[in-house]
Every structure is written in structure tokens, then in C-alpha cells.
Design a protein around this motif. Structure first.
Motif, mmCIF file in Angstrom:
data_model
loop_
_atom_site.group_PDB
_atom_site.id
_atom_site.type_symbol
_atom_site.label_atom_id
_atom_site.label_comp_id
_atom_site.label_asym_id
_atom_site.label_seq_id
_atom_site.Cartn_x
_atom_site.Cartn_y
_atom_site.Cartn_z
ATOM 1 N N ARG A 232 10.167 6.110 14.329
ATOM 2 C CA ARG A 232 11.513 5.540 14.466
ATOM 3 C C ARG A 232 11.542 4.238 15.271
ATOM 4 N N ALA A 233 10.918 4.210 16.423
ATOM 5 C CA ALA A 233 10.971 3.016 17.278
ATOM 6 C C ALA A 233 10.312 1.826 16.597
ATOM 7 N N ASP A 234 9.173 2.035 15.966
ATOM 8 C CA ASP A 234 8.479 0.941 15.286
ATOM 9 C C ASP A 234 9.196 0.505 14.017
ATOM 10 N N LEU A 235 9.818 1.436 13.324
ATOM 11 C CA LEU A 235 10.539 1.086 12.096
ATOM 12 C C LEU A 235 11.777 0.249 12.408
ATOM 13 N N ALA A 236 12.406 0.508 13.536
ATOM 14 C CA ALA A 236 13.632 -0.204 13.892
ATOM 15 C C ALA A 236 13.412 -1.707 14.027
ATOM 16 N N GLY A 237 12.188 -2.128 14.237
ATOM 17 C CA GLY A 237 11.911 -3.553 14.377
ATOM 18 C C GLY A 237 11.423 -4.219 13.104
ATOM 19 N N ARG B 166 21.287 9.762 7.735
ATOM 20 C CA ARG B 166 20.943 9.782 9.157
ATOM 21 C C ARG B 166 19.683 8.949 9.409
ATOM 22 N N ALA B 167 18.679 9.074 8.551
ATOM 23 C CA ALA B 167 17.449 8.272 8.686
ATOM 24 C C ALA B 167 17.766 6.790 8.548
ATOM 25 N N MET B 168 18.634 6.439 7.607
ATOM 26 C CA MET B 168 19.029 5.039 7.421
ATOM 27 C C MET B 168 19.651 4.484 8.694
ATOM 28 N N ASP B 169 20.528 5.260 9.293
ATOM 29 C CA ASP B 169 21.193 4.820 10.517
ATOM 30 C C ASP B 169 20.199 4.675 11.666
ATOM 31 N N ARG B 170 19.250 5.585 11.750
ATOM 32 C CA ARG B 170 18.272 5.566 12.848
ATOM 33 C C ARG B 170 17.391 4.328 12.829
ATOM 34 N N VAL B 171 17.076 3.833 11.631
ATOM 35 C CA VAL B 171 16.152 2.691 11.546
ATOM 36 C C VAL B 171 16.851 1.425 11.061
ATOM 37 N N ASP B 172 18.175 1.477 10.964
ATOM 38 C CA ASP B 172 18.950 0.328 10.489
ATOM 39 C C ASP B 172 18.395 -0.177 9.152
ATOM 40 N N ALA B 173 18.259 0.744 8.200
ATOM 41 C CA ALA B 173 17.653 0.447 6.899
ATOM 42 C C ALA B 173 18.436 -0.607 6.134
ATOM 43 N N GLU B 174 17.700 -1.389 5.368
ATOM 44 C CA GLU B 174 18.278 -2.427 4.515
ATOM 45 C C GLU B 174 19.040 -1.811 3.342
ATOM 46 N N GLY B 175 18.584 -0.647 2.888
ATOM 47 C CA GLY B 175 19.243 -0.014 1.763
ATOM 48 C C GLY B 175 18.548 1.258 1.326
ATOM 49 N N GLU C 226 0.846 -1.186 0.000
ATOM 50 C CA GLU C 226 0.000 0.000 0.000
ATOM 51 C C GLU C 226 0.882 1.237 0.000
ATOM 52 N N ALA C 227 0.662 2.140 -0.965
ATOM 53 C CA ALA C 227 1.396 3.399 -1.028
ATOM 54 C C ALA C 227 0.517 4.505 -0.436
ATOM 55 N N LEU C 228 1.061 5.213 0.560
ATOM 56 C CA LEU C 228 0.320 6.276 1.235
ATOM 57 C C LEU C 228 1.215 7.497 1.448
ATOM 58 N N PRO C 229 0.627 8.693 1.390
ATOM 59 C CA PRO C 229 1.417 9.875 1.755
ATOM 60 C C PRO C 229 1.904 9.729 3.197
ATOM 61 N N ALA C 230 3.172 9.964 3.419
ATOM 62 C CA ALA C 230 3.778 9.769 4.746
ATOM 63 C C ALA C 230 3.046 10.560 5.820
ATOM 64 N N ARG C 231 2.593 11.756 5.489
ATOM 65 C CA ARG C 231 1.942 12.597 6.500
ATOM 66 C C ARG C 231 0.609 12.036 6.973
ATOM 67 N N THR C 232 0.023 11.086 6.235
ATOM 68 C CA THR C 232 -1.280 10.527 6.620
ATOM 69 C C THR C 232 -1.170 9.253 7.445
ATOM 70 N N VAL C 233 0.030 8.701 7.565
ATOM 71 C CA VAL C 233 0.209 7.426 8.267
ATOM 72 C C VAL C 233 0.304 7.677 9.769
ATOM 73 N N GLU C 234 -0.645 7.128 10.508
ATOM 74 C CA GLU C 234 -0.652 7.314 11.957
ATOM 75 C C GLU C 234 0.119 6.230 12.688
ATOM 76 N N SER C 235 0.203 5.034 12.074
ATOM 77 C CA SER C 235 0.889 3.924 12.721
ATOM 78 C C SER C 235 1.418 2.973 11.654
ATOM 79 N N VAL C 236 2.522 2.323 11.962
ATOM 80 C CA VAL C 236 3.054 1.296 11.055
ATOM 81 C C VAL C 236 2.802 -0.096 11.618
ATOM 82 N N SER C 237 2.024 -0.176 12.701
ATOM 83 C CA SER C 237 1.828 -1.455 13.382
ATOM 84 C C SER C 237 1.163 -2.519 12.512
ATOM 85 N N GLY C 238 0.408 -2.139 11.514
ATOM 86 C CA GLY C 238 -0.241 -3.115 10.649
ATOM 87 C C GLY C 238 0.619 -3.601 9.500
ATOM 88 N N TYR C 239 1.869 -3.186 9.466
ATOM 89 C CA TYR C 239 2.756 -3.527 8.348
ATOM 90 C C TYR C 239 3.954 -4.319 8.853
#
Length: 169
Positions: free
Chosen positions: A74-79, A107-116, A35-48
């Protein structure tokens, strides 16, 4: 098991939204729910189970909605598995060579330990909003430099990484 992927994006004139929608389409064809959504409209990433975050580049800075999204979640993305993309160069350079992420994206990549991360060419066409955009267009430097074959290849590689990690088909 990873089954649902969010593609959150920050865009001003819609170019990055089209890239995000293309990524979602490819992931869907590869057997994922995306699902593609505007970032400003996303309230939670818990369903992904995984997240892709994209943002347009403006004067060397990632779109504010993408930056805020990463900071807010950030905290939810890190997992979760996370990939980032940027769009912006108004020339063919992004298709000709790998471009390192700008400072804020790194900096964002480092904060969430991004894959790439990957940078795609941008698009700025007549009618774009914003004073700077209009100045760029008046100078003759607009155009569409998005390489959809490259975008699709990258999205397939993200799907393959997720599949290798045990994605349900």
C-alpha cells in the motif's frame, strides 16, 4: 520518467493471468517495459514506475492474492500510478456496460489513489479447480466471456495515460 510497469494478478484457474499477460503484451508494444507476475510472488514494487493489479472475482470478492498485494504494498503503491482490473462475470455483461468495482476493489482503489478500474468478463472452463467452480460448470454457466479486443483497448489507454505523464519511449 516511467519506463517499467508491473502487472500483478491474483488468479485461481489462469483466466486472470491471461488477461494480465495480454495487458503486459500491449504495454510492451506501446514502448513500455511490462512484466506480468502472480501477485503472491512479488516481494517489492520498488523496481517499477507504475503498477496494474488484477484479480478474479469470486462470489463478489476480489481474489485474495490481489487484495493481499494491495494491502502489503500500500505505501509504495500510493506513490505510483496504479490501475486495477477485475475479471469474473460469466456472462457478456462486462462487455455491454461499465460495471462499478465491488466493495473490496473500491476500498483498494481508495487506499492507493488508483487512476482507474475496469471489470472484464471471466472464464470458467471444464477442468477448473474448486468445488464452487465445478458446481457452476455443472449448472451450465461456464464459458469464456473475456473480450480481448476490449482488454487491449484498455491497456492502450493505460499506456497513453503513462505516455502523457512523460513516459520514455
Amino acid at each position: 520518467m516511467i519506463t517499467k510497469v508491473l502487472i500483478a494478478y491474483g488468479t485461481t484457474n489462469g483466466s486472470t493471468a491471461r488477461i494480465a499477460e495480454t495487458v503486459a503484451d500491449v504495454l510492451g508494444k506501446e514502448g513500455l517495459t511490462a512484466e506480468a507476475l502472480p501477485a503472491r510472488t512479488v516481494e517489492s514494487v520498488s523496481g517499477y514506475d507504475a503498477v496494474v493489479v488484477g484479480g478474479g472475482l469470486y462470489a463478489g470478492r476480489w481474489h485474495k492474492d490481489a487484495r493481499r498485494f494491495v494491502r502489503r504494498h500500500r505505501a509504495d503503491l500510493a506513490g505510483r500510478p496504479v490501475w486495477l482490473f477485475s475479471s469474473g462475470p460469466l456472462d457478456p455483461s462486462a462487455s455491454e456496460r461499465d460495471m462499478p468495482p465491488v466493495f473490496g476493489v473500491k476500498r483498494a482503489m481508495d487506499r492507493v489513489d488508483a487512476e482507474g478500474h475496469i471489470t472484464f468478463g471471466g472464464c470458467l472452463l471444464e477442468g477448473a479447480r474448486g468445488r464452487v467452480a465445478r458446481m457452476i460448470l455443472r449448472s451450465g454457466k461456464g464459458g469464456d466471456f473475456r473480450d480481448f479486443a476490449r482488454i487491449e483497448d484498455w491497456a492502450r489507454s493505460v499506456a497513453a495515460d503513462l505516455t502523457a505523464a512523460g513516459v520514455s519511449r
